[in-house]
Each structure stands twice: as C-alpha cells, then as structure tokens.
Design a protein around this motif. Structure first.
Motif, short mmCIF file in Angstrom:
data_model
loop_
_atom_site.label_atom_id
_atom_site.label_comp_id
_atom_site.label_asym_id
_atom_site.label_seq_id
_atom_site.Cartn_x
_atom_site.Cartn_y
_atom_site.Cartn_z
N ALA A 38 0.92 -1.34 0.01
CA ALA A 38 -0.05 -0.08 0.19
C ALA A 38 0.69 1.37 -0.01
O ALA A 38 0.46 2.48 -0.71
CB ALA A 38 -0.90 0.03 1.24
N VAL A 39 1.91 1.24 0.62
CA VAL A 39 2.84 2.31 0.76
C VAL A 39 3.40 2.53 -0.54
O VAL A 39 3.43 3.78 -0.92
CB VAL A 39 4.04 2.22 1.80
CG1 VAL A 39 5.24 3.39 1.84
CG2 VAL A 39 3.19 2.23 3.31
N LEU A 52 2.50 1.59 -3.58
CA LEU A 52 1.37 2.14 -4.28
C LEU A 52 1.06 3.50 -4.19
O LEU A 52 0.96 4.34 -5.16
CB LEU A 52 0.06 1.29 -4.28
CG LEU A 52 -1.06 1.60 -5.10
CD1 LEU A 52 -0.87 1.43 -6.55
CD2 LEU A 52 -2.29 0.95 -4.59
N ALA A 53 0.93 4.00 -3.01
CA ALA A 53 0.70 5.39 -2.50
C ALA A 53 1.97 6.26 -3.35
O ALA A 53 1.83 7.37 -3.55
CB ALA A 53 0.37 5.63 -1.15
N LEU A 54 3.15 5.74 -2.91
CA LEU A 54 4.16 6.35 -3.46
C LEU A 54 4.41 6.70 -5.00
O LEU A 54 4.51 7.81 -5.72
CB LEU A 54 5.44 5.78 -2.99
CG LEU A 54 6.86 6.47 -3.35
CD1 LEU A 54 7.15 7.85 -2.94
CD2 LEU A 54 8.04 5.50 -3.03
N VAL A 94 1.40 6.53 -7.07
CA VAL A 94 0.45 7.49 -7.24
C VAL A 94 1.03 8.98 -6.85
O VAL A 94 0.83 9.79 -7.83
CB VAL A 94 -0.67 7.38 -6.75
CG1 VAL A 94 -1.85 8.34 -6.58
CG2 VAL A 94 -1.52 5.98 -7.08
N TRP A 95 1.63 9.15 -5.85
CA TRP A 95 2.22 10.46 -5.52
C TRP A 95 3.18 11.18 -6.46
O TRP A 95 3.23 12.28 -6.88
CB TRP A 95 2.74 10.41 -4.06
CG TRP A 95 3.17 12.00 -3.81
CD1 TRP A 95 2.39 12.83 -3.47
CD2 TRP A 95 4.84 12.24 -3.65
NE1 TRP A 95 3.32 13.73 -3.10
CE2 TRP A 95 4.72 13.57 -3.04
CE3 TRP A 95 5.82 11.61 -3.74
CZ2 TRP A 95 5.80 14.28 -3.01
CZ3 TRP A 95 6.97 12.13 -3.26
CH2 TRP A 95 7.09 13.61 -2.92
#
Length: 58
Positions: A46-47, A49-51, A53-54
């Motif tokens: 999840a981290v 994936l968030a990175l 996307v960011w």
C-alpha cells in the motif's frame, strides 16, 4: 545420527507414530506466525502504491 534411528518412511507403523507426534499438533500454531508477515507485506504494498501515485500526480 544415532545408530538407533528408525526412518519413519521405512514401515507403516513407524510412519503412523511419526505423524502422531506432538510436533505435528503444533503445525497450526506456525501458520499464525505468518499473519504479521502478510499484514506487513500488505502495508508495504500500500505504501509503494501510494508513493507511485504521488510521483505520477506530482
């Protein structure tokens, strides 16, 4: 290895005795040890994936 060692696969009686040892009863407890690893892997995914996307948005 001692000379008195009996291979559990050598005969049916020895194999059945080997299967019914107390260590075999502890096998389900070992699966509980994987739960924190799976949760950690999910959090790491999840981290990441968030990175990703960011970075894509930024």
């Amino acid at each position: 290895m001692s000379e008195n060692y009996t291979d559990p696969s050598g005969n049916t009686e020895a194999f059945r005795a080997f299967v019914h040892t107390p260590e075999a009863a502890e096998a389900p407890a070992g699966t509980a040890g994987r739960l924190p690893m799976l949760v950690g892997a999910a959090v790491a995914a999840a981290v990441l994936l968030a990175l990703a996307v960011w970075l894509a948005v930024g």
